[in-house]
Design an enzyme around this catalytic site. Sequence first.
Site, PDB file in Angstrom:
ATOM      1  CD  GLU A   1      -0.180 -10.590   2.934  1.00 19.40           C
ATOM      2  OE1 GLU A   1      -0.333 -10.046   1.829  1.00 19.40           O
ATOM      3  OE2 GLU A   1      -0.107 -11.811   3.078  1.00 19.40           O
TER       4      GLU A   1
ATOM      5  CG  ASN B   1      -3.454   1.729   5.846  1.00 20.44           C
ATOM      6  OD1 ASN B   1      -4.124   2.593   6.404  1.00 20.44           O
ATOM      7  ND2 ASN B   1      -3.870   1.097   4.756  1.00 20.44           N
TER       8      ASN B   1
ATOM      9  CE1 TYR C   1      -8.687  -4.609   7.724  1.00 20.81           C
ATOM     10  CE2 TYR C   1      -6.365  -4.026   7.763  1.00 20.81           C
ATOM     11  CZ  TYR C   1      -7.555  -4.188   7.071  1.00 20.81           C
ATOM     12  OH  TYR C   1      -7.587  -3.934   5.722  1.00 20.81           O
TER      13      TYR C   1
ATOM     14  CB  ILE D   1     -11.575  -3.353   3.043  1.00 19.46           C
ATOM     15  CG1 ILE D   1     -12.814  -2.626   3.574  1.00 19.46           C
ATOM     16  CG2 ILE D   1     -10.387  -3.132   3.961  1.00 19.46           C
ATOM     17  CD1 ILE D   1     -13.420  -3.261   4.825  1.00 19.46           C
TER      18      ILE D   1
END
Length: 145
Positions: free
Chosen positions: A106, A111, A118, A72
């Site tokens: 993953e 990050n 998420y 993404i």
Amino acid sequence: MDNIKIEKMSISDLDNISNILEREFDDFWNYNILKNELENPKAIYIICKKDDEIIGFAGITIILEIAELNNIVVKKSHRGKGISSILLSNIIEIAQKNNCEELNLEVAKSNEIAINLYTKFEFKQVGLRKKYYNGEDALLFTKKL
Ligand SMILES: CC(C)(COP(=O)(O)OP(=O)(O)OC[C@H]1O[C@@H](n2cnc3c(N)ncnc32)[C@H](O)[C@@H]1OP(=O)(O)O)[C@@H](O)C(=O)NCCC(=O)NCCS
């Protein structure tokens, strides 16, 4: 945001951004890898367009009832404006429509922005892969659909 559209991604969309892909989106995914992904019948990719400009893309691979988020990515000039949230909601909807029971992914441990994204979408961390990305640990996340 105005004039935002989500569409299925085609090879011609990839060609359209190929010159700026690594510089203005992300250098983790290059043209050839993404072309292979788009040619995979088990993969579904979408783009986000603002007017006629492609400003983000995301893709999943579906194997039986499990979807894996491959990537993404939002164009650097359009980050922080909710674009990945629009992409991810659409990806979740597509996975649900394809009868998937979970969406896995993953992400590199460093990050933080992606991990925040998420977490906002209620993914749960279920594991860790040591030295997965060029020596960096990856976190495994899953979301029940
Ligand atoms: C990760 C990425 C897709 C986020 O895209 P974005 O469109 O800027 O994200 P959004 O504006 O939709 O924000 C979504 C959530 O991410 C988090 N977030 C976004 N920008 C952030 C920042 N600068 N600092 C901390 N968290 C941030 C927030 O939780 C935000 O939700 P909120 O605005 O409701 O608080 C984008 O940074 C990107 O393309 N990064 C490079 C590729 C990548 O790492 N992809 C993920 C792994 S494949």
